[in-house]
Design a protein around this motif. Structure first.
Motif, mmCIF file in Angstrom:
data_model
loop_
_atom_site.group_PDB
_atom_site.id
_atom_site.type_symbol
_atom_site.label_atom_id
_atom_site.label_comp_id
_atom_site.label_asym_id
_atom_site.label_seq_id
_atom_site.Cartn_x
_atom_site.Cartn_y
_atom_site.Cartn_z
ATOM 1 N N LEU A 55 0.821 -1.215 0.000
ATOM 2 C CA LEU A 55 0.000 0.000 0.000
ATOM 3 C C LEU A 55 0.851 1.259 0.000
ATOM 4 N N THR A 56 2.011 1.188 0.641
ATOM 5 C CA THR A 56 2.900 2.351 0.692
ATOM 6 C C THR A 56 3.956 2.328 -0.402
ATOM 7 N N GLY A 57 4.036 1.225 -1.134
ATOM 8 C CA GLY A 57 5.065 1.115 -2.153
ATOM 9 C C GLY A 57 6.468 1.023 -1.584
ATOM 10 N N GLY A 58 6.586 0.714 -0.292
ATOM 11 C CA GLY A 58 7.904 0.627 0.329
ATOM 12 C C GLY A 58 8.612 1.966 0.431
ATOM 13 N N LEU A 59 7.854 3.069 0.346
ATOM 14 C CA LEU A 59 8.453 4.403 0.347
ATOM 15 C C LEU A 59 9.296 4.648 1.592
ATOM 16 N N HIS A 60 8.725 4.379 2.757
ATOM 17 C CA HIS A 60 9.437 4.660 4.001
ATOM 18 C C HIS A 60 10.509 3.615 4.278
ATOM 19 N N LEU A 61 10.298 2.394 3.813
ATOM 20 C CA LEU A 61 11.341 1.371 3.957
ATOM 21 C C LEU A 61 12.597 1.754 3.185
ATOM 22 N N ASP A 62 12.418 2.363 2.025
ATOM 23 C CA ASP A 62 13.564 2.846 1.250
ATOM 24 C C ASP A 62 14.342 3.892 2.053
ATOM 25 N N GLY A 63 13.616 4.791 2.709
ATOM 26 C CA GLY A 63 14.279 5.792 3.539
ATOM 27 C C GLY A 63 15.008 5.171 4.713
ATOM 28 N N LEU A 64 14.409 4.137 5.312
ATOM 29 C CA LEU A 64 15.058 3.441 6.427
ATOM 30 C C LEU A 64 16.362 2.796 5.978
ATOM 31 N N ALA A 65 16.334 2.113 4.833
ATOM 32 C CA ALA A 65 17.538 1.447 4.334
ATOM 33 C C ALA A 65 18.633 2.462 4.025
ATOM 34 N N ASP A 66 18.276 3.547 3.356
ATOM 35 C CA ASP A 66 19.273 4.568 3.028
ATOM 36 C C ASP A 66 19.846 5.214 4.283
ATOM 37 N N LEU B 149 -0.517 8.010 13.818
ATOM 38 C CA LEU B 149 0.447 8.632 14.725
ATOM 39 C C LEU B 149 1.842 8.689 14.116
ATOM 40 N N ALA B 150 2.204 7.667 13.339
ATOM 41 C CA ALA B 150 3.523 7.669 12.698
ATOM 42 C C ALA B 150 3.642 8.825 11.712
ATOM 43 N N ARG B 151 2.578 9.088 10.956
ATOM 44 C CA ARG B 151 2.628 10.185 9.970
ATOM 45 C C ARG B 151 2.360 11.538 10.615
ATOM 46 N N THR B 152 1.747 11.540 11.784
ATOM 47 C CA THR B 152 1.640 12.781 12.549
ATOM 48 C C THR B 152 3.024 13.241 12.990
ATOM 49 N N GLN B 153 3.908 12.297 13.250
ATOM 50 C CA GLN B 153 5.275 12.657 13.612
ATOM 51 C C GLN B 153 5.988 13.400 12.485
ATOM 52 N N LEU B 154 5.599 13.115 11.244
ATOM 53 C CA LEU B 154 6.180 13.864 10.132
ATOM 54 C C LEU B 154 5.803 15.339 10.234
ATOM 55 N N LEU B 155 4.556 15.617 10.614
ATOM 56 C CA LEU B 155 4.153 17.009 10.812
ATOM 57 C C LEU B 155 4.991 17.669 11.905
ATOM 58 N N VAL C 63 9.462 9.303 22.578
ATOM 59 C CA VAL C 63 10.867 9.056 22.921
ATOM 60 C C VAL C 63 11.683 8.783 21.668
ATOM 61 N N LEU C 64 11.137 7.969 20.755
ATOM 62 C CA LEU C 64 11.835 7.692 19.504
ATOM 63 C C LEU C 64 12.042 8.980 18.704
ATOM 64 N N PHE C 65 11.017 9.816 18.636
ATOM 65 C CA PHE C 65 11.138 11.073 17.894
ATOM 66 C C PHE C 65 12.253 11.937 18.460
ATOM 67 N N LEU C 66 12.290 12.089 19.772
ATOM 68 C CA LEU C 66 13.307 12.933 20.385
ATOM 69 C C LEU C 66 14.716 12.397 20.141
ATOM 70 N N ALA D 89 12.590 6.840 7.700
ATOM 71 C CA ALA D 89 13.048 5.959 8.779
ATOM 72 C C ALA D 89 12.233 6.189 10.046
ATOM 73 N N LEU D 90 11.898 7.452 10.314
ATOM 74 C CA LEU D 90 11.087 7.764 11.495
ATOM 75 C C LEU D 90 9.732 7.065 11.433
ATOM 76 N N VAL D 91 9.099 7.078 10.271
ATOM 77 C CA VAL D 91 7.785 6.435 10.124
ATOM 78 C C VAL D 91 7.897 4.932 10.382
ATOM 79 N N GLU D 92 8.857 4.273 9.740
ATOM 80 C CA GLU D 92 8.980 2.822 9.885
ATOM 81 C C GLU D 92 9.335 2.416 11.308
ATOM 82 N N LEU D 93 10.292 3.108 11.913
ATOM 83 C CA LEU D 93 10.683 2.771 13.277
ATOM 84 C C LEU D 93 9.545 3.049 14.257
ATOM 85 N N SER D 94 8.793 4.113 14.020
ATOM 86 C CA SER D 94 7.666 4.435 14.894
ATOM 87 C C SER D 94 6.592 3.356 14.820
#
Length: 265
Positions: free
Chosen positions: A92-103, A164-170, A225-228, A248-253
């Motif tokens: 559904l996400t196309g692995g968009l955030h996973l790509d960011g995590l790997a990079d 909540l994970a995408r709210t962290q992006l805001l 805590v993860l965000f900080l 990476a923040l989205v995936e880890l969250s």
């Protein structure tokens, strides 16, 4: 508003949304306000898939079965169903955030503490061993948590974890500078309607608290805590965030909040 939502949905998902037409820099900034709403759409779809998977599972065996002991007394079918839900979630996400995590993983270790080297590795489209390890570990954690949630039937939280994970992006856009002055993060920050973003942030937190009840504090504390920690790391190394570190923040969250639901529910 409809056009901004479509831009956000087409950016964060692979859902067949109508084409909003040419997208300008201000359009990108305005669309970021709707990231939590896109997260709600994803959460509802993942939750529906989980509920459907549970309804399709075979009935539990009533007699003794040696395979059940290794799965906490439950059928190993839960593991397969959780894997299929996770595959759909990634699709559904196309692995968009996973790509960011790997990079981010490759750059953080391969950059050896150097800012320019770290940013250079992030721009490399190939994935190194550290990126692959990060992907495997995060997906493994998500699968294990989904399997555990299936055994308990406590799957309502799946609606709100992507929100909540995408709210962290805001929060990231509102509080953290971009590491690259010409990057997409800088464009979004420059055109983000800050009053509307703060309003969406408050609405999201209040709505999630009302629906999640006793699960809400654990999820918010874990994500906070993860965000900080991540913000401190990116500010120390890069002086700001990049698109990859945001992914990476989205995936880890999501992985951490799934684990929190399992441990505290």
């Amino acid at each position: 508003m409809r056009r901004s939502f479509l831009i956000a949905a087409r950016f964060l998902t692979r859902l067949p949304m109508p084409d909003p037409g040419p997208v300008s820099d201000p359009d990108l900034g305005h669309s970021a306000v709707f990231f939590p709403l896109v997260g709600l759409l994803l959460g509802l779809m993942v939750w529906a898939l989980m509920v459907w998977s549970l309804s399709m599972l075979p009935a539990e065996f009533s007699g003794p079965d040696p395979n059940r002991a290794a799965f906490g007394g439950h059928s190993p079918s839960y593991g397969l169903a959780a894997a299929l839900v996770l595959v759909a979630w990634v699709g559904l996400t196309g692995g968009l955030h996973l790509d960011g995590l790997a990079d981010t993983a490759d750059a953080w270790i391969g950059g050896l503490g150097d800012r320019n080297r770290t940013l250079e590795i992030m721009q490399d489209p190939s994935s190194g061993p550290f990126g692959v390890m990060a992907l495997v570990l995060v997906l493994l954690c998500k699968w294990a948590a989904l399997s555990a949630l299936m055994t308990t039937g406590a799957v309502v939280s799946l609606i709100w974890i992507p929100v909540l994970a995408r709210t962290q992006l805001l929060i990231l856009f509102l509080t953290t500078p971009s590491a690259r002055p010409d990057g997409m993060g800088a464009v979004v920050r420059a055109h983000l309607p800050r009053t509307a973003a703060w309003a969406w942030l408050v609405v999201t937190l209040v709505a999630s608290a009302l629906f999640l009840g006793t699960e809400w504090p654990g999820l918010v504390v874990a994500a906070g805590v993860l965000f900080l920690l991540l913000r401190r790391f990116v500010m120390t190394r890069l002086g700001g965030f990049s698109g990859d570190t945001a992914g990476a923040l989205v995936e880890l969250s999501e992985a951490l909040m799934l684990a929190a639901v399992v441990f505290f529910s």
